[in-house]
Design a protein around this motif. Structure first.
Motif, short mmCIF file in Angstrom:
data_model
loop_
_atom_site.label_atom_id
_atom_site.label_comp_id
_atom_site.label_asym_id
_atom_site.label_seq_id
_atom_site.Cartn_x
_atom_site.Cartn_y
_atom_site.Cartn_z
N GLU A 130 0.80 -1.22 0.00
CA GLU A 130 0.00 0.00 0.00
C GLU A 130 0.83 1.27 0.00
OE1 GLU A 130 -3.73 1.94 2.55
OE2 GLU A 130 -2.78 0.07 3.18
N ASN A 131 2.05 1.22 0.62
CA ASN A 131 2.82 2.45 0.81
C ASN A 131 4.16 2.47 0.08
OD1 ASN A 131 0.88 3.59 2.61
ND2 ASN A 131 1.65 2.21 4.21
N SER A 132 4.54 1.40 -0.58
CA SER A 132 5.85 1.37 -1.22
C SER A 132 5.87 0.37 -2.37
CB SER A 132 6.95 1.02 -0.21
OG SER A 132 6.76 -0.30 0.29
N VAL A 133 6.90 0.50 -3.20
CA VAL A 133 7.09 -0.43 -4.30
C VAL A 133 8.58 -0.70 -4.46
CG1 VAL A 133 7.22 1.41 -6.04
CG2 VAL A 133 6.54 -0.90 -6.73
N GLU A 134 8.90 -1.90 -4.85
CA GLU A 134 10.29 -2.32 -5.04
C GLU A 134 10.70 -2.07 -6.49
OE1 GLU A 134 12.37 -6.28 -3.52
OE2 GLU A 134 11.20 -6.64 -5.34
N ILE A 135 11.89 -1.47 -6.66
CA ILE A 135 12.46 -1.30 -7.99
C ILE A 135 13.71 -2.17 -8.09
CG2 ILE A 135 13.47 0.32 -9.63
CD1 ILE A 135 11.80 2.51 -8.46
N LYS A 136 13.72 -3.06 -9.07
CA LYS A 136 14.80 -4.02 -9.24
C LYS A 136 15.66 -3.64 -10.45
CE LYS A 136 13.43 -8.33 -8.71
NZ LYS A 136 12.59 -9.55 -8.89
N THR A 137 16.97 -3.59 -10.21
CA THR A 137 17.92 -3.26 -11.26
C THR A 137 18.87 -4.44 -11.47
OG1 THR A 137 17.84 -0.90 -10.67
CG2 THR A 137 19.72 -1.64 -11.99
N TYR A 138 18.98 -4.90 -12.72
CA TYR A 138 19.83 -6.04 -13.04
C TYR A 138 21.13 -5.53 -13.67
CZ TYR A 138 15.42 -8.49 -12.39
OH TYR A 138 14.24 -8.97 -11.87
N PHE A 139 22.24 -5.87 -13.01
CA PHE A 139 23.56 -5.41 -13.45
C PHE A 139 24.46 -6.63 -13.66
CE2 PHE A 139 27.97 -4.37 -12.35
CZ PHE A 139 28.22 -3.31 -13.20
N GLN A 140 25.14 -6.67 -14.80
CA GLN A 140 26.04 -7.79 -15.09
C GLN A 140 27.49 -7.32 -15.12
OE1 GLN A 140 25.61 -9.80 -18.90
NE2 GLN A 140 26.48 -11.69 -18.06
N ASN A 141 28.35 -8.10 -14.45
CA ASN A 141 29.79 -7.87 -14.53
C ASN A 141 30.27 -8.49 -15.85
OD1 ASN A 141 32.57 -7.87 -14.33
ND2 ASN A 141 32.65 -8.80 -12.29
N THR A 142 30.60 -7.65 -16.81
CA THR A 142 31.03 -8.13 -18.13
C THR A 142 32.55 -8.18 -18.25
OG1 THR A 142 30.90 -5.87 -19.01
CG2 THR A 142 28.94 -7.25 -19.23
N GLY A 143 33.26 -7.95 -17.14
CA GLY A 143 34.71 -7.98 -17.16
C GLY A 143 35.26 -9.34 -16.78
N SER A 144 36.54 -9.37 -16.41
CA SER A 144 37.23 -10.62 -16.10
C SER A 144 37.66 -10.72 -14.64
CB SER A 144 38.45 -10.77 -17.00
OG SER A 144 39.37 -9.71 -16.80
N VAL A 145 37.31 -9.71 -13.82
CA VAL A 145 37.68 -9.73 -12.40
C VAL A 145 36.47 -9.37 -11.55
CG1 VAL A 145 40.09 -9.14 -12.88
CG2 VAL A 145 38.44 -7.32 -12.40
N THR A 146 36.52 -9.79 -10.29
CA THR A 146 35.46 -9.44 -9.34
C THR A 146 35.49 -7.94 -9.06
OG1 THR A 146 35.50 -11.61 -8.28
CG2 THR A 146 34.60 -9.80 -6.99
#
Length: 309
Positions: free
Chosen positions: A188-204
């Motif tokens: 009723e008072n809030s909504v979740e916003i989900k963002t999908y991010f991918q690590n496209t590199g070769s290191v953490t």
């Protein structure tokens, strides 16, 4: 297995210039040197690394040594730095370490060195270690209570950690991409916003984000901080932010997202539609559930009443 020694001459360095009495009955403990670069290592091998613990204390001390990660915010930003967790690669030999006073006291500009001891640890580099520069610290942990150390020593105040750096060969790439932004769960008072991010590199890498919500007139109606996450190469992470919907109309909004991974950042503009339909459906579902429960109670009551007659 290849030994890497720091040299006994380093013991007599400026470490004790840092020693400042902090409390009565306390002894300062330091490491020498404060940092050490092992250079390039070979995946699948084990290195032996030495450093020294030194103290001005005239008493016997017991010091526990613990590896710890180096937060990326505290190091110079480098494009070839890997934030891979290497703590499981470290094996400290003969831990904790006991420092006993020596007969020959070394006088330095910073004070007297009454005890020193070489400490060795093994660094086991796995075959699948990420390329690039790696870093960790080994921190002296004080054993301050007599109950902790039996008859050994007094209180210890550790003031320095040894920083160890090494490089794994290969092409280290720090890079990422925002794949999508969408609505998640709401109430009723809030909504979740989900963002999908991918690590496209070769290191953490570690990444955190900022999200701003604008109405159709361009007015800022909400701002979300996306907490830091550690993301391995090729992994997709989901950042979740909770937007308060109090006073916000059900309509289309522009979402501007920034994901910062230390050596760079990525931006994305998206559109979401806030609607009261979902909240209303949840309310109706809840009301319907209560209604069904009431009907069931009435039916059971009637059956029990009739059987009783």
């Amino acid at each position: 297995m290849k030994p890497r020694s720091l040299g006994t001459c380093i013991i007599f360095s400026f470490v004790f210039l840092l020693f400042i009495p902090i409390m009565v009955g306390a002894a300062n403990v330091g490491v020498s040197p404060g940092s050490f670069n092992m250079g390039q290592v070979v995946p699948g091998t084990t290195e032996v690394v030495d450093f020294y613990i030194v103290t001005a204390s005239e008493e016997t001390l017991l010091v526990q040594l613990e590896p710890e990660t180096v937060i990326f915010d505290t190091v110079a930003l480098k494009n070839n730095f890997s934030e891979e967790n290497v703590l499981s690669w470290i094996d400290i030999i003969n831990n904790p370490v006991e420092l006993e006073p020596e007969y020959d006291v070394l006088e330095t500009e910073g004070g007297n060195i009454n005890s020193h001891r070489k400490v060795s640890f093994l660094l086991k580099i796995p075959r699948d270690a990420e390329p690039g520069d790696h870093m960790f610290k080994i921190k002296p942990i004080p054993l301050s209570d007599q109950g902790d150390i039996g008859n050994v020593g007094s209180k210890v105040v550790a003031i320095t950690s040894v920083k160890v750096m090494f490089k794994v060969p290969g092409d280290a790439v720090r890079k990422g991409a925002i794949l999508d932004v969408e609505l998640g769960n709401d109430n009723e008072n809030s909504v979740e916003i989900k963002t999908y991010f991918q690590n496209t590199g070769s290191v953490t890498i570690s990444a955190k984000g900022l999200q701003r919500l604008y109405d159709k007139e361009g007015n800022l109606v909400g701002e979300l901080q996306l907490a830091k996450k550690y993301i391995e190469p090729k992994q997709i992470a989901t950042f979740k932010g909770i937007l308060s919907t109090k006073g916000i109309e059900a309509e289309d909004y522009d979402v501007y997202t920034i994901i910062d991974y230390g050596t760079g950042e990525i931006e994305k503009s998206s559109k979401i539609t806030l609607s009261k339909a979902t909240t209303m459906a949840i309310k109706q579902e809840g009301d319907m559930t209560i209604f069904i429960l009431i009907i069931l109670i009435l039916i059971v009551s009637i059956i029990i009443y009739r059987r009783a007659k």
